[in-house]
Enzyme design. Sequence first.
Site, PDB file in Angstrom:
ATOM      1  N   HIS A 238       0.852  -1.188   0.000  1.00 38.25           N
ATOM      2  CA  HIS A 238       0.000   0.000   0.000  1.00 38.25           C
ATOM      3  C   HIS A 238       0.891   1.242   0.000  1.00 38.25           C
ATOM      4  O   HIS A 238       2.012   1.206   0.506  1.00 38.25           O
ATOM      5  CB  HIS A 238      -0.902  -0.025   1.246  1.00 38.25           C
ATOM      6  CG  HIS A 238      -2.000   0.980   1.177  1.00 38.25           C
ATOM      7  ND1 HIS A 238      -1.793   2.316   1.477  1.00 38.25           N
ATOM      8  CD2 HIS A 238      -3.294   0.859   0.816  1.00 38.25           C
ATOM      9  CE1 HIS A 238      -2.934   2.968   1.312  1.00 38.25           C
ATOM     10  NE2 HIS A 238      -3.871   2.120   0.908  1.00 38.25           N
TER      11      HIS A 238
ATOM     12  N   GLU B 104      -3.801   2.665  -7.111  1.00 40.27           N
ATOM     13  CA  GLU B 104      -4.223   3.742  -6.202  1.00 40.27           C
ATOM     14  C   GLU B 104      -3.271   4.937  -6.335  1.00 40.27           C
ATOM     15  O   GLU B 104      -2.162   4.893  -5.802  1.00 40.27           O
ATOM     16  CB  GLU B 104      -4.174   3.276  -4.741  1.00 40.27           C
ATOM     17  CG  GLU B 104      -5.164   2.209  -4.382  1.00 40.27           C
ATOM     18  CD  GLU B 104      -5.482   2.185  -2.874  1.00 40.27           C
ATOM     19  OE1 GLU B 104      -6.563   1.705  -2.548  1.00 40.27           O
ATOM     20  OE2 GLU B 104      -4.674   2.659  -2.058  1.00 40.27           O
TER      21      GLU B 104
HETATM   22  O1  G3P Z   1      -6.650   1.155   0.499  1.00 39.66           O
HETATM   23  C1  G3P Z   1      -7.653   2.048   0.156  1.00 39.66           C
HETATM   24  C2  G3P Z   1      -7.271   3.425   0.361  1.00 39.66           C
HETATM   25  O2  G3P Z   1      -5.939   3.757   0.239  1.00 39.66           O
HETATM   26  C3  G3P Z   1      -8.166   4.420  -0.274  1.00 39.66           C
HETATM   27  O3  G3P Z   1      -8.362   5.355   0.730  1.00 39.66           O
HETATM   28  O4  G3P Z   1      -9.623   6.986   1.984  1.00 39.66           O
HETATM   29  O5  G3P Z   1      -9.208   7.319  -0.447  1.00 39.66           O
HETATM   30  O6  G3P Z   1     -10.802   5.556   0.292  1.00 39.66           O
HETATM   31  P1  G3P Z   1      -9.572   6.346   0.614  1.00 39.66           P
END
Ligand code: G3P
Length: 220
Positions: free
Chosen positions: A92, A140
């Site tokens: 992550h 991400e």
């Molecule tokens: O692992 C999921 C995360 O990093 C996304 O975070 O708060 O943007 O939904 P968020």
Amino acid sequence: MKPVIIVNFKAYKEGTGKEAVELAKICEMVALETGKNIVIAVEEVDIHKISSLVKIPVYSEHLDPIYSGAHTGQNLPKALKDNGAEGTILNHSEDRFRIDQLEESIKIAKVIGLKTVVCANDSNIAEAVASFKPDMIAIEPPELIGGDISVSTAKPEIITDTISKVNKTAIIPVLCGAGIKNRSDVKKAIDLGAKGILVASGIVKASNPEESLKELVEGL
Ligand code: G3P
């Protein structure tokens, strides 16, 4: 693979300890009511308790690439599995791995029988980790994590690029995450070819997590 919503509890106070148990039960209830595939990823210390209380899959947010032996202060994959984890998030943005550690972690997880969701911050990293054959890859963009604009709205091309680059190496389901807050964010991601989403703040920090999760599930 049935499209999935992975709720990452992170280390938010609303997602750890007693609060984590309550949130896990809400996620389970929504999964049962809607028949959707909802997975939760929790702090390693909460895995045993939560996995004994809910029937939806519980993942770890991290593991260390070690087998049983003389190691101190690390998260042993076998112990995670024995305590009820079905899988783990790896690499992550908030928990980056060295590439050799990532490769070894995936290898050990396969031996132990834990599913792996490997995060990548761009499509080139996603392509590189595809050769390690994790069960899922999650794209991400770090700058969108925790914000209110979703990856599927702000950077739709990163999802499609990642899918095509990953698929050059292996057929691995690609998920996406960052800033997901409503059903249209989820629907856009699915329409772009994602097999699911990762979400944290949109559920864990929501004033009504049950309502927010039901909203997301509608986009699946
Ligand atoms: O692992 C999921 C995360 O990093 C996304 O975070 O708060 O943007 O939904 P968020």
